[in-house]
Design a protein around this motif. Sequence first.
Motif, PDB file in Angstrom:
ATOM      1  N   SER A  38       0.830  -1.202   0.000  1.00 29.46           N
ATOM      2  CA  SER A  38       0.000   0.000   0.000  1.00 29.46           C
ATOM      3  C   SER A  38       0.868   1.258   0.000  1.00 29.46           C
ATOM      4  N   ASP A  39       1.947   1.189   0.807  1.00 35.75           N
ATOM      5  CA  ASP A  39       2.821   2.347   0.896  1.00 35.75           C
ATOM      6  C   ASP A  39       3.402   2.703  -0.487  1.00 35.75           C
ATOM      7  N   GLN A  40       3.844   1.626  -1.152  1.00 35.09           N
ATOM      8  CA  GLN A  40       4.401   1.822  -2.498  1.00 35.09           C
ATOM      9  C   GLN A  40       3.333   2.384  -3.438  1.00 35.09           C
ATOM     10  N   ALA A  41       2.096   1.902  -3.262  1.00 37.37           N
ATOM     11  CA  ALA A  41       0.984   2.347  -4.120  1.00 37.37           C
ATOM     12  C   ALA A  41       0.714   3.833  -3.924  1.00 37.37           C
ATOM     13  N   ILE A  42       0.708   4.293  -2.635  1.00 34.63           N
ATOM     14  CA  ILE A  42       0.456   5.706  -2.354  1.00 34.63           C
ATOM     15  C   ILE A  42       1.527   6.566  -3.037  1.00 34.63           C
ATOM     16  N   ARG A  43       2.817   6.118  -2.931  1.00 33.83           N
ATOM     17  CA  ARG A  43       3.893   6.881  -3.540  1.00 33.83           C
ATOM     18  C   ARG A  43       3.701   7.006  -5.067  1.00 33.83           C
ATOM     19  N   LEU A  44       3.267   5.894  -5.678  1.00 38.89           N
ATOM     20  CA  LEU A  44       3.032   5.918  -7.126  1.00 38.89           C
ATOM     21  C   LEU A  44       1.876   6.855  -7.488  1.00 38.89           C
ATOM     22  N   LEU A  45       0.815   6.836  -6.661  1.00 36.34           N
ATOM     23  CA  LEU A  45      -0.342   7.699  -6.914  1.00 36.34           C
ATOM     24  C   LEU A  45       0.052   9.178  -6.835  1.00 36.34           C
ATOM     25  N   GLU A  46       0.953   9.417  -5.836  1.00 35.88           N
ATOM     26  CA  GLU A  46       1.377  10.808  -5.669  1.00 35.88           C
ATOM     27  C   GLU A  46       2.195  11.302  -6.862  1.00 35.88           C
ATOM     28  N   THR A  47       2.940  10.385  -7.477  1.00 32.31           N
ATOM     29  CA  THR A  47       3.824  10.801  -8.581  1.00 32.31           C
ATOM     30  C   THR A  47       3.226  10.540  -9.958  1.00 32.31           C
ATOM     31  N   HIS A  48       2.146   9.771 -10.035  1.00 36.54           N
ATOM     32  CA  HIS A  48       1.523   9.465 -11.331  1.00 36.54           C
ATOM     33  C   HIS A  48       0.057   9.858 -11.324  1.00 36.54           C
ATOM     34  N   ASP A  59      -5.503  -8.470   1.296  1.00 35.73           N
ATOM     35  CA  ASP A  59      -4.570  -8.939   2.336  1.00 35.73           C
ATOM     36  C   ASP A  59      -3.141  -8.652   1.944  1.00 35.73           C
ATOM     37  N   MET A  60      -2.606  -7.666   2.648  1.00 33.93           N
ATOM     38  CA  MET A  60      -1.214  -7.302   2.386  1.00 33.93           C
ATOM     39  C   MET A  60      -0.545  -6.935   3.696  1.00 33.93           C
ATOM     40  N   PRO A  61       0.765  -7.170   3.757  1.00 33.08           N
ATOM     41  CA  PRO A  61       1.465  -6.787   4.973  1.00 33.08           C
ATOM     42  C   PRO A  61       1.607  -5.280   5.065  1.00 33.08           C
ATOM     43  N   GLY A  62       2.053  -4.812   6.178  1.00 34.02           N
ATOM     44  CA  GLY A  62       2.238  -3.376   6.329  1.00 34.02           C
ATOM     45  C   GLY A  62       1.109  -2.749   7.118  1.00 34.02           C
ATOM     46  N   SER A  63       1.187  -1.430   7.305  1.00 36.60           N
ATOM     47  CA  SER A  63       0.226  -0.749   8.166  1.00 36.60           C
ATOM     48  C   SER A  63      -1.141  -0.639   7.503  1.00 36.60           C
ATOM     49  N   MET A  64      -1.153  -0.771   6.196  1.00 38.48           N
ATOM     50  CA  MET A  64      -2.417  -0.532   5.470  1.00 38.48           C
ATOM     51  C   MET A  64      -2.754  -1.723   4.586  1.00 38.48           C
ATOM     52  N   ASP A  65      -3.944  -2.292   4.758  1.00 36.45           N
ATOM     53  CA  ASP A  65      -4.331  -3.376   3.852  1.00 36.45           C
ATOM     54  C   ASP A  65      -5.086  -2.753   2.658  1.00 36.45           C
ATOM     55  N   GLY A  66      -5.574  -3.605   1.746  1.00 34.31           N
ATOM     56  CA  GLY A  66      -6.197  -3.120   0.513  1.00 34.31           C
ATOM     57  C   GLY A  66      -7.430  -2.267   0.761  1.00 34.31           C
ATOM     58  N   LEU A  67      -8.188  -2.603   1.820  1.00 40.20           N
ATOM     59  CA  LEU A  67      -9.414  -1.845   2.090  1.00 40.20           C
ATOM     60  C   LEU A  67      -9.076  -0.432   2.540  1.00 40.20           C
ATOM     61  N   LYS A  68      -8.096  -0.374   3.450  1.00 35.72           N
ATOM     62  CA  LYS A  68      -7.697   0.951   3.932  1.00 35.72           C
ATOM     63  C   LYS A  68      -7.120   1.802   2.794  1.00 35.72           C
ATOM     64  N   LEU A  69      -6.363   1.100   1.941  1.00 34.61           N
ATOM     65  CA  LEU A  69      -5.787   1.792   0.788  1.00 34.61           C
ATOM     66  C   LEU A  69      -6.907   2.372  -0.085  1.00 34.61           C
ATOM     67  N   SER A  70      -7.944   1.591  -0.306  1.00 35.14           N
ATOM     68  CA  SER A  70      -9.076   2.024  -1.146  1.00 35.14           C
ATOM     69  C   SER A  70      -9.743   3.265  -0.564  1.00 35.14           C
TER      70      SER A  70
END
Lengths: 121, 763
Positions: A38-48, A59-70
Amino acid sequence: MIDNPATVLVVEDEAFLLFAIADDLRVAGFAVLEASSSDQAIRLLETHPEISLLFTDIDMPGSMDGLKLSVAVQDRWPPVKIIITSGKHQPDRNVLPAGGVFLPKPYSPEKVAATIQQLLQ
Amino acid sequence: MRFIAAPTDPDSMLATDMVPTKTDHFAFLAGGGELGCLVAGFDWASTSLGPIATWPQSLKTSISLILRSQVPIVTLWGTDGVMIYNDAYAIFAGGRHPHLLGSKVREGWPEVADFNDHVMKACLAGGTLAYRDQELTLNRSGKPEQVWLNLDYSPVLDESGEPAGVIAIVIETTAKVAAERWQKSEHDRQRQMFEQAPGFMSVLSGPDHVFEVTNAAYMQLVGHRNVIGKPVREALPEIAGQGFYELLDQVFTSGEAFVGHSLKAELQRSLDAPKEDRIIDLVYQPMRSPAGETIGIFVQGIDVTDRLIAEQALRQSEVQFRTLAEAMPNHVWTASPDGMLDWFNPRVYEYSGAAPGELDGQGWARIVHPDDTPNAAQRWSDALSTGVFYETEFRLRSEDGTYRWYIARAVPIRDDAGAIVRWIGTNTDIDDQKQAVQALRESERRLKLSQNAAGIAALELDIATGNVFGSEGFWDLWGLSQRDSVHISVLESIVVPEDKDIRSNEETRKQGSAVPNVEYRIRRPDTGALRWLSRHIDFVRDETGKPTKMFGVMQDITDRREAQARQELLTHELEHRIKNILAMVSAIASQTLRNTDIQTASATFNERLRALANAHDILNRTRWTSASIREVVGNTIAAFRTEQISVSGPAIPINPKMALTLALAVNELGTNALKYGALSTPEGRVTIEWSLQKPESGETQLLWLWRESGGPAVTPPTRKGFGRFLIERVLGADFGGAVQLNYHLGGVECILTAPPPQLSNAR
């Protein structure tokens, strides 16, 4: 579509699946960005800012799962369409972001491509 | 001797020397023995008698007479009582002889002068005196001596018929008197014994059995009636019809003694007293005259009534004891003072099945468990020697051969003098208690063991004082040294500050509102280790409902928490894996089936699934925690020509995702080598090597290498298939490193460089 392909962000912690679906979606004519968290996804969203659709696993590791990311994406980038996938049971409607679509695993690349097309029209 | 010059033979002296010179005057002395010579040689002129030549005939006759007598005789002449005596008297006079001769009697025997004065006066007045066993104290040998004498005094008349002297016959009876006195005292003594004998005695004389003598006991028996001199039928009329008269008659007539035991006699203590039953042992002993005829009966006996009553009482109490003992549910037994058991109540025989007598003496040991016998014997012997209470526990064998625990107790019974006459013992069945105690002990032991095994410790808190008492394991749990108690504040300080709201505090303890079951962390004071404790408590309250004590059990659950955490992790990992399996299989299928004919695709798909399954097998074995590179490589290449493949590298653990990807990658490399590369010809070789390497500059790296040689010349593929996708993209990504795939002419080479694999980043 060929001239101006829609940009799709795929988020999946399983490299095999990530690369497989990403390759398949490229074959289907989309521009694809890959993120394994998710963290990587946020960075990509910010730059793209061209990203028009998020396809994420829950289901993903890290502080944010897919639902939170959405939820975060819907909040910060409201135009971005969202497709959520999971190998577990389908989450309740109310935890899915408004307008979000759920696709159960395993999915066929064709089904994913078709859903994306549908959402972006 | 003053007259020793005289010849020793008086006859020859008289015949040769004296008689021829003093012819007529000394003739009366002839044959007068030693004294005859002495009288002849005495200077009588110096006495009142004057010279012998002047002596009257009566004097001479008297002297002549006494000198020839064997009886001690002395003559006392004139009012002075001048003494002339014979040889026998000389012996009597002892040391007084010979100067007693011619002396005046009052001077010659000064110690009895008064006595002799009386004799002289009486006899010279014409009287005679006679004494029998007259006691006198004489001094014959230099010291006073008590003598008994028979004395006969009579006057000697002169020619004119007047008493001129006294003739005394002196016979010493001292020996006889002494004998008589001894006899009398002996008689008195016997008489006293007779009188004081505990048995009753009497002497009956004649055919009518007249009482001659009775002793005190007899008098007591007959109530102190005066029976002496009365025939028995008259003296004791109340025993008529009881057979005693007849017995006496029979003894008297037959002369044979009668001995009777425990005879019942009805007696009256006095004539007006009621009749009493007395039991007596008696002997009727006939007394015989010197001629052998029966003249009387000596009756001797003992009143045994009291003894019999006592015996009967004893027997009665014995019977009562037996009755009681036999009725008792316990085993009861008795033993003699030397410890030999001599009686058992029926319970013992019923229980043991022993035959009567079989347990007597030391036979009881036969039913005691062999393991318990030495101790029981020792205690019994100790009790016997010290004469105190006996107590021991042992197992007794019952008739069916099973043993039950008994407690044996015995006490000594003593007589009035304190001597042990008997031991009375009981055996009480304590098997159930023993089993219960045993069971309790075992259950306590089990509880303790299980507590220890489970690491459970118990605590008790006194809320008022804040003192915590802990079980043995409690202190170890808290990292404290062994002690009895500790203040609660010490424990509170050991609980980590982050969990202070979880544990109880003074407020929640006072209110009894502390959460009953909690888990919190402590920092052990001894090791500094962080541990998880689980704690369950319950409050004890007083009548007002106020908590007074807090009881609890505690357990170190760190391992469980860790295991739980691991389990959660695993479960999550497994879920994740399983969730993605279908996705992977689906993706593999999608990749595999693309652009190929269905047959080839199917075979390839199966191989890929097999590689995936092999990796799963490894991960299943380690519960999806880890796998080693060696295992994954080894398992995957097993499907190929292993004799052409050399594998070397350490057993570096990798996480499940890496394992799956590595397995798929090796499968792709192997399949490719088999189809086109080194494994397609027998000469080809594949080398798989890996290691952790530390370059001069930079971090330690994992280097994994696949290198083919000796196979056909290699040409790079024109399109990227599943294999290249997996190896070049997924393998690198999953290991967090990079993969280089080189199509050298001599053989394919695949190099993975990555950081040392981290297990914790499981995904």
